[in-house]
Design an enzyme around this catalytic site. Structure first.
Site, PDB file in Angstrom:
ATOM      1  N   GLY A  18       0.638  -1.499  -0.475  1.00  0.00           N
ATOM      2  CA  GLY A  18      -0.298   0.264   0.021  1.00  0.00           C
ATOM      3  C   GLY A  18       1.186   1.208  -0.141  1.00  0.00           C
ATOM      4  CB  SER A  19       4.179   1.871  -0.262  1.00  0.00           C
ATOM      5  OG  SER A  19       4.408   1.975  -1.591  1.00  0.00           O
ATOM      6  CG  ASN A  20       1.764   2.997  -5.605  1.00  0.00           C
ATOM      7  OD1 ASN A  20       2.650   4.621  -5.909  1.00  0.00           O
ATOM      8  ND2 ASN A  20       3.364   1.705  -5.845  1.00  0.00           N
ATOM      9  CE  LYS A  71     -10.953 -16.640 -14.434  1.00  0.00           C
ATOM     10  NZ  LYS A  71     -11.517 -16.574 -15.639  1.00  0.00           N
ATOM     11  CG  MET A  98      -0.266  -8.595  -6.932  1.00  0.00           C
ATOM     12  SD  MET A  98       0.765  -6.913  -8.275  1.00  0.00           S
ATOM     13  CE  MET A  98       1.946  -8.503  -8.674  1.00  0.00           C
ATOM     14  NE  ARG A  99      -7.131 -12.174  -6.718  1.00  0.00           N
ATOM     15  CZ  ARG A  99      -7.183 -13.204  -6.154  1.00  0.00           C
ATOM     16  NH1 ARG A  99      -8.063 -13.983  -7.374  1.00  0.00           N
ATOM     17  NH2 ARG A  99      -7.099 -14.226  -4.850  1.00  0.00           N
ATOM     18  CB  ILE A 101      -9.152  -5.612 -14.640  1.00  0.00           C
ATOM     19  CG1 ILE A 101      -8.345  -4.799 -13.706  1.00  0.00           C
ATOM     20  CG2 ILE A 101     -10.990  -4.858 -14.382  1.00  0.00           C
ATOM     21  CD1 ILE A 101      -9.404  -4.975 -12.258  1.00  0.00           C
ATOM     22  CG  HIS A 117       3.339  -2.046 -15.154  1.00  0.00           C
ATOM     23  ND1 HIS A 117       3.464  -3.649 -14.407  1.00  0.00           N
ATOM     24  CD2 HIS A 117       5.011  -2.292 -15.963  1.00  0.00           C
ATOM     25  CE1 HIS A 117       4.375  -4.558 -15.689  1.00  0.00           C
ATOM     26  NE2 HIS A 117       4.409  -3.966 -16.009  1.00  0.00           N
TER      27      HIS A 117
HETATM   28  C1  GAR Z   1       4.499  -1.314  -7.261  1.00  0.00           C
HETATM   29  O1  GAR Z   1       5.783  -1.587  -7.402  1.00  0.00           O
HETATM   30  C2  GAR Z   1       3.298  -1.431  -8.858  1.00  0.00           C
HETATM   31  O2  GAR Z   1       4.082  -0.952  -9.040  1.00  0.00           O
HETATM   32  C3  GAR Z   1       2.949  -3.225  -8.388  1.00  0.00           C
HETATM   33  O3  GAR Z   1       3.333  -3.570  -7.624  1.00  0.00           O
HETATM   34  C4  GAR Z   1       3.616  -2.448  -6.322  1.00  0.00           C
HETATM   35  C5  GAR Z   1       2.812  -1.958  -5.202  1.00  0.00           C
HETATM   36  O4  GAR Z   1       3.640  -1.600  -4.454  1.00  0.00           O
HETATM   37  N1  GAR Z   1       2.489  -3.278  -9.378  1.00  0.00           N
HETATM   38  C6  GAR Z   1       2.087  -4.414 -10.791  1.00  0.00           C
HETATM   39  O5  GAR Z   1       3.361  -5.018 -10.667  1.00  0.00           O
HETATM   40  C7  GAR Z   1       0.682  -4.492 -11.378  1.00  0.00           C
HETATM   41  N2  GAR Z   1       1.480  -5.585 -12.542  1.00  0.00           N
HETATM   42  P1  GAR Z   1       2.728  -0.638  -2.809  1.00  0.00           P
HETATM   43  O6  GAR Z   1       1.788  -2.379  -2.586  1.00  0.00           O
HETATM   44  O7  GAR Z   1       3.308  -0.537  -1.965  1.00  0.00           O
HETATM   45  O8  GAR Z   1       1.876  -0.004  -3.964  1.00  0.00           O
END
Ligand code: GAR
Length: 215
Positions: A18-20, A71, A98-99, A101, A117
């Protein structure tokens, strides 16, 4: 798309740390992004993103997505749409979800689902893109924020930010360097969306000029 400024009503879907999500919430709290995070959903019961949503007092829920691993099944998809609608979400933000859509969710939010991504698309779509880039011997990596379409990581690109791949990088150091850029790119892409400055033309995203007096 390409209309006037609005307050985004965001629903976040995530599977990981969840850092994003935190970078988006921080941008809102600092007054840099005109948005509200209405709800956070995760397919992983003990995902840190749910804990972090609670810390920020954002409503959050685990969605049981069995039996598939990659999915959403139809029931889970319907449940997501119901919850997102109940919270009056107008923009769905995938933050480490990670699924894949499926059409039901896509049709419920046309051109309103956004993903981040960890690669410079169209290179290295799919999982653990930073590993793919390092193993391939690429010299540049980065992140891409894009609208989601029916494909995997194929939708129209909003913003990309690059980082170098260094000779002594490990998977962890490279992913950490990419994440620093993700935390800038995602709030920025959403800020452009909220300001009505994104227009999709023939799969290309045009970033409209800021109008005078805009926030
Ligand atoms: C991020 O690096 C994001 O780009 C990647 O998962 C990580 C989640 O980090 N997403 C994918 O690989 C989607 N295909 P977060 O949970 O700390 O935000």
């Amino acid at each position: 798309m390409g209309k006037s400024a609005v307050t985004l009503k965001i629903g976040i879907l995530g599977s990981g740390s969840g850092s994003n999500m935190v970078s988006i919430v921080d941008a809102i709290e600092r007054g840099k992004l005109n948005a509200e995070v209405k709800v956070v959903l995760s397919d992983v019961r003990d995902a840190k993103i749910l804990e972090r949503a609670q810390q920020h007092r954002i409503p959050c829920q685990w969605i049981d997505c069995a039996p598939y691993r990659t999915k959403l099944d139809d029931q889970a998809e319907q449940r997501c749409v119901q919850i997102l609608n109940a919270y009056e979400v107008d923009t769905v933000v995938l933050a480490g979800f990670m699924r894949i859509i499926k059409p039901g969710l896509l049709q419920a939010f046309p051109e309103r689902i956004i993903n981040i991504h960890p690669a410079l698309l169209p290179a290295f779509p799919g999982i653990q893109a930073w590993k793919q880039a390092l193993d391939y011997g690429a010299k540049l990596a980065g992140c891409t924020v894009h609208f989601v379409d029916q494909g995997t990581d194929t939708g129209p690109i909003i913003i990309q930010r690059s980082v170098p791949i260094l000779p002594d990088d490990t998977y962890e150091t490279l992913h950490a360097r990419i994440q620093v850029e993700e935390h800038i790119a995602y709030p920025e892409a959403l800020r452009l969306l909220a300001a009505g400055r994104l227009r999709i033309n023939d799969r290309k995203v045009e970033i409209l000029k800021e109008s005078r007096g805009a926030p």
